[in-house]
Write a protein that holds these residues in place. Structure first.
Motif, PDB file in Angstrom:
ATOM      1  N   ALA A   1     -11.745 -80.858  71.183  1.00  0.00           N
ATOM      2  CA  ALA A   1     -11.372 -82.130  72.176  1.00  0.00           C
ATOM      3  C   ALA A   1     -11.110 -82.923  71.210  1.00  0.00           C
ATOM      4  O   ALA A   1     -11.707 -83.051  69.781  1.00  0.00           O
ATOM      5  N   TYR A   2     -10.395 -84.126  71.593  1.00  0.00           N
ATOM      6  CA  TYR A   2      -9.947 -85.007  70.624  1.00  0.00           C
ATOM      7  C   TYR A   2     -11.117 -86.137  70.558  1.00  0.00           C
ATOM      8  O   TYR A   2     -11.755 -86.713  71.574  1.00  0.00           O
ATOM      9  N   CYS A   3     -11.661 -86.665  69.147  1.00  0.00           N
ATOM     10  CA  CYS A   3     -12.492 -87.682  69.080  1.00  0.00           C
ATOM     11  C   CYS A   3     -11.903 -88.948  68.785  1.00  0.00           C
ATOM     12  O   CYS A   3     -11.121 -88.651  67.530  1.00  0.00           O
ATOM     13  N   PRO A   4     -11.964 -89.888  69.289  1.00  0.00           N
ATOM     14  CA  PRO A   4     -11.286 -91.206  68.993  1.00  0.00           C
ATOM     15  C   PRO A   4     -12.027 -91.902  67.677  1.00  0.00           C
ATOM     16  O   PRO A   4     -11.224 -92.452  67.104  1.00  0.00           O
TER      17      PRO A   4
ATOM     18  N   HIS B   1     -20.081 -80.630  70.404  1.00  0.00           N
ATOM     19  CA  HIS B   1     -21.440 -80.085  70.427  1.00  0.00           C
ATOM     20  C   HIS B   1     -22.102 -80.372  71.881  1.00  0.00           C
ATOM     21  O   HIS B   1     -21.962 -81.530  72.444  1.00  0.00           O
ATOM     22  N   THR B   2     -22.497 -79.340  72.626  1.00  0.00           N
ATOM     23  CA  THR B   2     -22.916 -79.403  73.789  1.00  0.00           C
ATOM     24  C   THR B   2     -24.342 -79.568  74.072  1.00  0.00           C
ATOM     25  O   THR B   2     -25.203 -78.877  73.315  1.00  0.00           O
ATOM     26  N   GLU B   3     -24.913 -80.387  74.958  1.00  0.00           N
ATOM     27  CA  GLU B   3     -26.366 -80.562  75.226  1.00  0.00           C
ATOM     28  C   GLU B   3     -26.530 -80.524  76.584  1.00  0.00           C
ATOM     29  O   GLU B   3     -25.875 -81.367  77.578  1.00  0.00           O
ATOM     30  N   PRO B   4     -27.324 -79.711  77.338  1.00  0.00           N
ATOM     31  CA  PRO B   4     -27.762 -79.815  78.685  1.00  0.00           C
ATOM     32  C   PRO B   4     -28.486 -81.329  79.024  1.00  0.00           C
ATOM     33  O   PRO B   4     -29.260 -81.547  78.426  1.00  0.00           O
ATOM     34  N   LYS B   5     -28.041 -81.533  80.336  1.00  0.00           N
ATOM     35  CA  LYS B   5     -28.788 -82.654  80.641  1.00  0.00           C
ATOM     36  C   LYS B   5     -29.428 -82.573  81.954  1.00  0.00           C
ATOM     37  O   LYS B   5     -28.773 -82.487  83.028  1.00  0.00           O
ATOM     38  N   LEU B   6     -30.709 -82.710  81.873  1.00  0.00           N
ATOM     39  CA  LEU B   6     -31.531 -82.224  83.083  1.00  0.00           C
ATOM     40  C   LEU B   6     -31.792 -83.801  83.646  1.00  0.00           C
ATOM     41  O   LEU B   6     -31.865 -84.754  83.109  1.00  0.00           O
TER      42      LEU B   6
ATOM     43  N   CYS C   1     -19.695 -86.856  64.320  1.00  0.00           N
ATOM     44  CA  CYS C   1     -19.941 -87.960  64.418  1.00  0.00           C
ATOM     45  C   CYS C   1     -20.832 -88.321  65.559  1.00  0.00           C
ATOM     46  O   CYS C   1     -21.640 -89.385  65.687  1.00  0.00           O
ATOM     47  N   ALA C   2     -21.043 -87.285  66.441  1.00  0.00           N
ATOM     48  CA  ALA C   2     -22.102 -87.352  67.638  1.00  0.00           C
ATOM     49  C   ALA C   2     -21.485 -88.407  68.714  1.00  0.00           C
ATOM     50  O   ALA C   2     -22.238 -88.795  69.371  1.00  0.00           O
TER      51      ALA C   2
END
Ligand SMILES: [Zn+2]
Length: 74
Positions: free
Chosen positions: A15-18, A27-32, A65-66
């Motif tokens: 994906a494009y990071c501005p 980087h994916t993180e599941p969101k409960l 860069c998160a």
């Protein structure tokens, strides 16, 4: 190169990071969410739910860069 129309899936993707100004791997993180937690507490099936993607949204962040780039919602 496409900007602003990225559709995010459940898995890491390009994906494009501005912030970086280029295409990066996310980087994916599941969101409960709160409802998921309540269901877990009420049913005791938390371990099943936590292993099942059907109740979770996924946040996509730049792996460099998160920076938050978007999220995948079911
Ligand atoms: Zn970045």
């Amino acid at each position: 190169m496409s900007h602003g129309t990225t559709v995010f899936g459940p898995d890491p993707q390009h994906a494009y990071c501005p912030n970086c100004g280029k295409n990066v791997m996310t980087h994916t993180e599941p969101k409960l969410n709160l409802i998921t937690w309540l269901i877990c507490l009420l049913t005791g099936f938390w371990c099943i739910l936590c292993c099942c993607d059907c109740t979770k949204d996924v946040d996509h962040r730049c792996s460099v860069c998160a920076t938050y780039l978007g999220s995948y919602k079911r």
